[in-house]
Design a protein around this motif. Structure first.
Motif, short mmCIF file in Angstrom:
data_model
loop_
_atom_site.label_atom_id
_atom_site.label_comp_id
_atom_site.label_asym_id
_atom_site.label_seq_id
_atom_site.Cartn_x
_atom_site.Cartn_y
_atom_site.Cartn_z
N LEU A 189 76.12 -11.95 -18.67
CA LEU A 189 77.41 -12.11 -18.02
C LEU A 189 78.53 -11.28 -18.64
O LEU A 189 79.52 -10.99 -17.98
N GLY A 190 78.38 -10.93 -19.92
CA GLY A 190 79.53 -10.39 -20.63
C GLY A 190 79.76 -8.90 -20.39
O GLY A 190 78.82 -8.11 -20.44
N ASP A 191 81.02 -8.52 -20.17
CA ASP A 191 81.39 -7.11 -20.33
C ASP A 191 81.39 -6.81 -21.82
O ASP A 191 81.02 -5.73 -22.25
N ARG A 192 81.83 -7.82 -22.58
CA ARG A 192 81.79 -7.74 -24.04
C ARG A 192 81.40 -9.11 -24.60
O ARG A 192 81.59 -10.13 -23.95
N ILE A 193 80.90 -9.07 -25.83
CA ILE A 193 80.53 -10.30 -26.54
C ILE A 193 81.29 -10.32 -27.87
O ILE A 193 81.36 -9.29 -28.55
N ARG A 229 71.17 -9.73 -8.34
CA ARG A 229 71.93 -9.67 -9.60
C ARG A 229 71.19 -10.34 -10.75
O ARG A 229 71.65 -10.32 -11.87
N SER A 230 70.09 -11.00 -10.43
CA SER A 230 69.30 -11.61 -11.50
C SER A 230 68.79 -10.51 -12.42
O SER A 230 68.63 -9.36 -12.01
N LEU A 236 86.71 -10.84 -7.60
CA LEU A 236 88.04 -11.28 -7.99
C LEU A 236 88.61 -10.55 -9.22
O LEU A 236 89.82 -10.42 -9.34
N GLY A 237 87.75 -10.16 -10.15
CA GLY A 237 88.25 -9.46 -11.34
C GLY A 237 89.19 -10.29 -12.20
O GLY A 237 90.23 -9.81 -12.65
N LYS A 238 88.86 -11.56 -12.44
CA LYS A 238 89.67 -12.40 -13.34
C LYS A 238 89.40 -11.98 -14.79
O LYS A 238 88.43 -11.28 -15.07
N THR A 239 90.25 -12.45 -15.68
CA THR A 239 89.92 -12.34 -17.10
C THR A 239 89.21 -13.63 -17.46
O THR A 239 89.77 -14.71 -17.30
N ILE A 240 87.95 -13.52 -17.89
CA ILE A 240 87.16 -14.72 -18.15
C ILE A 240 86.78 -14.78 -19.62
O ILE A 240 86.27 -13.79 -20.18
N LEU A 285 73.51 -19.86 -10.81
CA LEU A 285 74.95 -20.01 -11.03
C LEU A 285 75.51 -18.76 -11.72
O LEU A 285 76.60 -18.29 -11.40
N GLN A 286 74.72 -18.23 -12.66
CA GLN A 286 75.17 -17.00 -13.33
C GLN A 286 75.29 -15.86 -12.32
O GLN A 286 76.28 -15.12 -12.34
N ASP A 287 74.29 -15.74 -11.44
CA ASP A 287 74.34 -14.67 -10.43
C ASP A 287 75.58 -14.83 -9.55
O ASP A 287 76.24 -13.85 -9.20
N GLU A 288 75.86 -16.08 -9.19
CA GLU A 288 77.03 -16.35 -8.35
C GLU A 288 78.32 -15.97 -9.08
O GLU A 288 79.23 -15.40 -8.48
N LEU A 289 78.37 -16.30 -10.37
CA LEU A 289 79.59 -15.98 -11.12
C LEU A 289 79.79 -14.47 -11.18
O LEU A 289 80.91 -13.98 -11.03
N ILE A 290 78.71 -13.73 -11.35
CA ILE A 290 78.81 -12.26 -11.38
C ILE A 290 79.36 -11.76 -10.04
O ILE A 290 80.26 -10.93 -9.99
N ARG A 291 78.83 -12.33 -8.96
CA ARG A 291 79.30 -11.90 -7.63
C ARG A 291 80.78 -12.23 -7.44
O ARG A 291 81.57 -11.39 -7.01
#
Ligand SMILES: Nc1ncnc2c1ncn2[C@@H]1O[C@H](COP(=O)(O)OP(=O)(O)OP(=O)(O)O)[C@@H](O)[C@H]1O
Length: 401
Positions: free
Chosen positions: A233-237, A352-353, A216-220, A205-211
């Protein structure tokens, strides 16, 4: 400028323009929290105490910190499931602090543990809820449902009419993500979305979210208890302490390399070397190219090809090129053609794993390697445990030097 900063040190607000990321498609908007506070009735100290935080458009920002530190309260104030008692919240250029919460929530997708699906509604009805509220016509809603099912990796024909109880935990979670994305909101809030699924499903699921996020480039904004998940997953933490005090707000690389306080170092954990494995993707390392054979083809020819290549196993592909098993040469000599048996325990990871995921998958399957798949689950190669070990060695010698 500086006189407008609050007295205590706040992290420098990030900018979207990171080097090398300019080519990314961004459909998200920035989120700005300004002195946001929540004091629950009867509480002596606020659950969230004067938090100022800026989240750049198109970034995935992970909230981590000890239980009860206020992560969920802060998250839910962004879509006003919880009303702040002080401060302002901005989406893009707009102050949404006093905006009608229902209207606001149509612009903010929300994903919770186990998907939060309505059990008496089909998958299609669940996903189509917000578009229907927005009065889209039926044909448009139906087309959007199918598009989203496709996006989250579920075959629309197979899944649109099912009920949540007819789905696995991981599939429910995918539908939850699809529903949150239905009206194409610029912001996605995720509250421990993958907390209730097993580690291997979580990894997928994490790999899918990254894809999906690459697309899409949402703000998550994503709350998690799992620091590895935050690093992956994080660009930032954002590392919080009690009262949602921001202890550190930085990229995973910098938090791992230079934890701001002893408290963060403790949180990052003693296994920081291993956590570095979370920073490396399977797609970043050289994969082995094994001998392959398609279901139904001549087994003796496959064995001969493997022997010539020095391989002691063959990766069997189904007719669409997807790996289904990796029998040893001894096992293959038992039948004249390549069998179509699907090995349910075949350890598989995606490009992406992380190397950490790959290691977990190997350990779970008691195997010394993993099969790696790329687009449409086709074979990309094989990674041996030695590759992970070499990465650990490199990190250790890097740290020592
Ligand atoms: N509805 C409520 N009424 C009173 N206090 C609350 C309420 N919700 C949360 N709290 C308190 O506010 C603080 C922050 O809770 P919150 O759920 O935001 O923390 P969290 O960091 O998300 O925790 P966890 O990681 O355990 O989910 C806690 O002390 C909690 O007990």
């Amino acid at each position: 400028m500086s006189e407008t900063l609050p007295s205590e040190a706040q992290p420098a607000p990030p900018t979207a323009a990171e080097p090398g990321r300019d080519d990314r498609n961004i459909s998200g908007v920035p989120i700005r929290l300004d002195g946001v506070t929540k004091r629950y009735p009867g509480q002596d100290v606020p659950a969230v105490d004067d938090v100022t935080l800026e989240i750049a458009a198109g970034e995935t920002v992970m909230f981590v910190g000890p239980s009860g530190c206020g992560k969920t309260t802060l998250l839910k104030m962004i879509n006003r499931l919880i009303e702040p008692t002080g401060g302002r919240i901005h989406l893009g250029d707009e102050d949404v602090t006093d905006q009608d919460p229902d209207r606001l929530r149509r612009r903010i997708g929300y994903v919770i543990q186990a998907g939060g699906l309505f059990p008496h509604m089909t998958v299609a009805t669940n996903i189509g809820l917000v578009p229907k509220m927005l009065k889209w016509d039926d044909a448009r809603v139906a087309a959007r449902v199918d598009e989203l099912l496709d996006l989250v990796g579920l075959d629309p024909d197979q899944y649109r009419d099912r009920y949540p109880r007819e789905l696995s935990g991981g599939q429910q979670q995918r539908v939850g993500v699809a529903r949150a994305l239905a009206a194409d909101p610029p912001v996605l809030l995720m509250d421990e979305p993958f907390g209730a699924v097993d580690p291997i499903t979580r990894q997928r699921l994490q790999d899918e979210l990254i894809r999906i996020q690459e697309e899409l480039g949402k703000t998550i904004v994503f709350v998690t208890h799992d620091f590895d998940e935050a690093v992956k997953l994080g660009d930032r933490i954002v590392v919080f302490d009690v009262g949602a005090r921001v202890v550190q707000y930085d990229t995973p690389e910098r938090i791992l390399a230079d934890p701001a306080e002893e408290y963060v170092a403790d949180f990052v954990g003693a296994g920081a070397t291993l956590k570095q494995l979370t920073l490396t993707r399977v797609g970043d390392v050289d994969l082995l190219q094994p001998t392959t054979a398609t279901v139904g083809s001549d087994a003796a020819a496959a064995v001969a090809a493997a022997q010539a290549a020095g391989d002691d196993y063959v990766v069997v592909l189904d007719r669409r090129g997807r790996p289904i098993s990796w029998p040893t040469l001894a096992e293959l000599t038992r039948s004249p053609t390549i069998p179509d048996t699907v090995d349910e325990r075949l350890p598989v990871v995606g490009m992406r794993s992380t190397l950490n995921d790959a290691l977990d998958t190997m350990l779970a399957a008691s195997q010394g390697g993993v099969v790696v798949t790329g687009r449409r689950e086709s074979l990309a190669g094989v990674m041996a445990v030695e590759t992970v070990m070499a990465a650990i060695q490199r990190t250790r010698s890097g740290a020592a030097g």
